[in-house]
Design an enzyme around this catalytic site. Sequence first.
Site, mmCIF file in Angstrom:
data_model
loop_
_atom_site.group_PDB
_atom_site.id
_atom_site.type_symbol
_atom_site.label_atom_id
_atom_site.label_comp_id
_atom_site.label_asym_id
_atom_site.label_seq_id
_atom_site.Cartn_x
_atom_site.Cartn_y
_atom_site.Cartn_z
ATOM 1 N N CYS A 14 74.541 75.307 108.432
ATOM 2 C CA CYS A 14 73.564 75.456 109.502
ATOM 3 C C CYS A 14 73.993 74.639 110.723
ATOM 4 C CB CYS A 14 72.207 74.975 108.986
ATOM 5 S SG CYS A 14 70.881 75.182 110.165
ATOM 6 N N PRO A 15 73.960 75.220 111.877
ATOM 7 C CA PRO A 15 73.380 76.509 112.283
ATOM 8 C C PRO A 15 74.397 77.635 112.400
ATOM 9 C CG PRO A 15 73.809 75.251 114.249
ATOM 10 C CD PRO A 15 74.273 74.403 113.072
#
Length: 76
Positions: A14-15
């Site tokens: 993430c992201p």
Amino acid sequence: MDIAARVDTSGAYCPVPILEIAKVMRRLPAGALVELISTDRGLEADLPAWCEATGHELVRLERRGTSYVGWVRKAG
């Protein structure tokens, strides 16, 4: 399923998976189906939330061993 694009973000966290699918979605026509592959377990929460926020349809999300595979249809 007729896949318009495949995004493999294996090994990224993430992201990155969401950023990468968003980038691909911008180039595709409405109704296109994108397959996203990720090893980030956060995708289980992130992908449905992103689809809800953007209006794209989460067709399916499944776990395959250590990977997660999601299919998203572009809103239109």
